[in-house]
Design an enzyme around this catalytic site. Structure first.
Site, PDB file in Angstrom:
ATOM      1  N   SER A 116      94.020  15.151  10.105  1.00 45.87           N
ATOM      2  CA  SER A 116      93.130  15.941   9.318  1.00 45.87           C
ATOM      3  C   SER A 116      92.663  17.174   9.981  1.00 45.87           C
ATOM      4  O   SER A 116      92.905  17.331  11.313  1.00 45.87           O
ATOM      5  CB  SER A 116      91.680  15.019   9.411  1.00 45.87           C
ATOM      6  OG  SER A 116      90.522  15.816   8.907  1.00 45.87           O
ATOM      7  N   TYR A 147      85.529  10.513  13.565  1.00 45.74           N
ATOM      8  CA  TYR A 147      86.482  10.683  12.766  1.00 45.74           C
ATOM      9  C   TYR A 147      87.546  11.336  13.152  1.00 45.74           C
ATOM     10  O   TYR A 147      88.769  11.263  13.378  1.00 45.74           O
ATOM     11  CB  TYR A 147      86.056  11.359  11.417  1.00 45.74           C
ATOM     12  CG  TYR A 147      86.999  11.506  10.458  1.00 45.74           C
ATOM     13  CD1 TYR A 147      87.832  10.439   9.697  1.00 45.74           C
ATOM     14  CD2 TYR A 147      87.404  12.920  10.033  1.00 45.74           C
ATOM     15  CE1 TYR A 147      88.764  10.485   8.794  1.00 45.74           C
ATOM     16  CE2 TYR A 147      88.751  12.913   9.192  1.00 45.74           C
ATOM     17  CZ  TYR A 147      89.050  11.755   8.401  1.00 45.74           C
ATOM     18  OH  TYR A 147      90.126  11.955   7.558  1.00 45.74           O
ATOM     19  N   ASN A 176      90.938  19.338   3.451  1.00 49.50           N
ATOM     20  CA  ASN A 176      90.111  19.371   2.405  1.00 49.50           C
ATOM     21  C   ASN A 176      90.824  19.003   0.900  1.00 49.50           C
ATOM     22  O   ASN A 176      91.011  20.068   0.189  1.00 49.50           O
ATOM     23  CB  ASN A 176      89.126  20.354   2.275  1.00 49.50           C
ATOM     24  CG  ASN A 176      88.293  20.347   3.423  1.00 49.50           C
ATOM     25  OD1 ASN A 176      87.529  19.455   3.557  1.00 49.50           O
ATOM     26  ND2 ASN A 176      88.173  21.656   4.022  1.00 49.50           N
TER      27      ASN A 176
END
Length: 321
Positions: A116, A147, A176
Site C-alpha cells: 500500500s 496498517y 487508493n
C-alpha cells in the site's frame, strides 16, 4: 494454464482479479475468511473456499498444488477504519507470514504481495501540493501507524524469502483503488465510494447537504480497479522483484473529487466539514515513472471515467438498499 491462488478472493480487488485470471484461462482458487454470501463477487468457474489464512495449516492447504499466489488478504478499510483498528490491521502480518511459509513448503513458483501507499514516510506527505511519491520514498521508514507498518514489514518478508529461499516475490504498492463492487458503506469504505454514496443519498434528500471529513483540501490520487488488476498481473508476470507503485498520478483534492461526483450526479450540495474526522496525510500522489520505464505500463482510466462507472453502481446500490 496456471494454477493460481487468490488470497482475499472474496474482497473487492480480489474478486476482479479472479475474474480476469479466469478469463485468461487459468485454474483459479479463491480463498477468503468471509462467508460466501459476503464475498464481493463469486465465480462458479473458480474453486471458492472459506478459510482463515492467519493460520499456518490453512495456508498450507490453500497453497497445495498451486503455481502462483496473489496475496490480497488483509483486515483493512478506508482511513476511518485503519486509524481506529491499528492492532487488527497489524495482525494481517500473520496472513502474509504464513502464506510465505506455506508457499515455500509447497514449492510455489511465484508470490505476489499487495502492499500500500501507506508504507510511505509521513514526513513526505504533510503538504497538499506534494511531489509524487517514488518507491525510494518509503525510507527512512515512517509509514502510517499500524496498517502501514504491517505492509512495510511484509514487503521485507517477501524480499528475504527470495534472498534466503529463492521464492520469486513481487510487491505492488496500491494507491487508493476504487470501482464498482467495492465496499460502499459500513465503515470500511474509502473516500471515492463514501463520497459517491453520500452524493447519491443527498441527491434525493430535502437538505441537499454532504459531510466531508477534514477541510476538503487534502489531496490524493485514485486508481480505477481495471488498471489495478492489469498492473498487478503485468508485475506478476515480470522479473521485477522490487516494490513498484500501482497508481495514477492524477492528483485532486477531496473537494475536487466531490465536484466531479456532483457533476456526474447532476446535483450541487451544501458542504459541511468535519475537522475532527479521520483524514490521513495531508497530500499523497503516485509516481508512475519506474513502472513505465521497467514494464512500459501505466494506468489508462481517467478519474472522470472511473468515477462515472463507480457512481452509477453505488447509486444503484443506494436505490435498492
Amino acid at each position: 494454464m496456471k494454477r493460481i491462488l487468490v488470497a482475499g478472493g472474496g474482497g473487492f480487488i480480489g474478486g476482479w482479479l479472479v475474474k480476469e485470471l479466469l478469463a485468461q484461462g487459468n485454474q483459479v482458487s479463491a480463498v477468503d475468511n468471509k462467508p460466501l454470501s459476503e464475498w464481493s463477487q463469486v465465480f462458479p468457474e473458480a474453486t471458492n473456499t472459506v478459510r482463515d489464512l492467519s493460520k499456518l495449516e490453512e495456508c498450507v492447504k490453500s497453497t497445495n498444488n498451486i503455481d502462483e499466489v496473489y496475496n490480497l488478504a488483509a483486515d483493512m478499510g478506508g482511513m476511518g477504519f485503519i486509524e481506529n483498528n491499528k492492532a487488527a490491521c497489524m495482525l494481517s502480518v500473520l496472513i502474509n507470514t504464513h502464506l510465505l511459509m506455506a508457499a515455500k513448503e509447497n514449492n510455489v513458483s511465484k508470490y505476489f504481495f499487495a502492499s500500500s501507499a501507506c508504507v510511505y514516510n509521513g514526513d513526505k506527505q504533510n503538504i497538499t501540493d506534494i511531489a509524487p511519491l517514488k518507491e525510494s520514498d518509503a525510507y527512512p521508514a515512517m509509514p502510517e501507524d499500524g496498517y502501514g507498518w504491517e505492509k512495510l514489514f511484509s514487503e521485507r518478508m517477501c524480499r528475504h524469502f527470495y534472498e534466503d529461499y529463492g521464492l520469486e516475490t513481487r510487491v505492488a504498492r496500491y494507491h487508493n483503488v476504487y470501482g464498482p463492487s467495492g465496499t460502499w458503506d459500513g465503515g470500511r469504505e474509502k473516500a471515492p465510494a463514501a463520497l459517491c454514496r453520500k452524493v447519491a443519498k443527498a441527491k434525493h434528500s430535502a437538505e441537499k447537504t454532504i459531510e466531508i471529513w477534514g477541510d476538503g483540501e487534502q489531496t490524493r490520487s485514485f486508481t480505477f480497479i481495471d488498471d489495478c488488476v492489469d498492473g498487478s498481473i503485468k508485475l506478476m508476470e515480470s522479473d521485477i522483484r522490487e516494490p513498484l507503485n500501482i497508481g495514477s498520478s492524477e492528483m485532486v483534492s477531496i473537494n475536487d473529487l466531490v465536484d466531479i461526483i456532483e457533476k456526474i450526479a447532476g446535483v450541487s450540495l451544501k458542504r459541511n466539514y468535519d475537522l475532527s474526522a479521520p483524514k490521513g496525510v495531508r497530500g499523497r500522489n503516485s509516481d508512475t515513472t519506474k513502472f513505465l520505464q521497467l514494464l512500459n505500463w501505466q494506468p489508462i482510466i481517467t478519474l472522470q471515467g472511473g468515477l462515472k462507472k463507480t457512481y452509477d453502481w453505488i447509486a444503484q446500490q443506494v436505490k435498492i438498499s
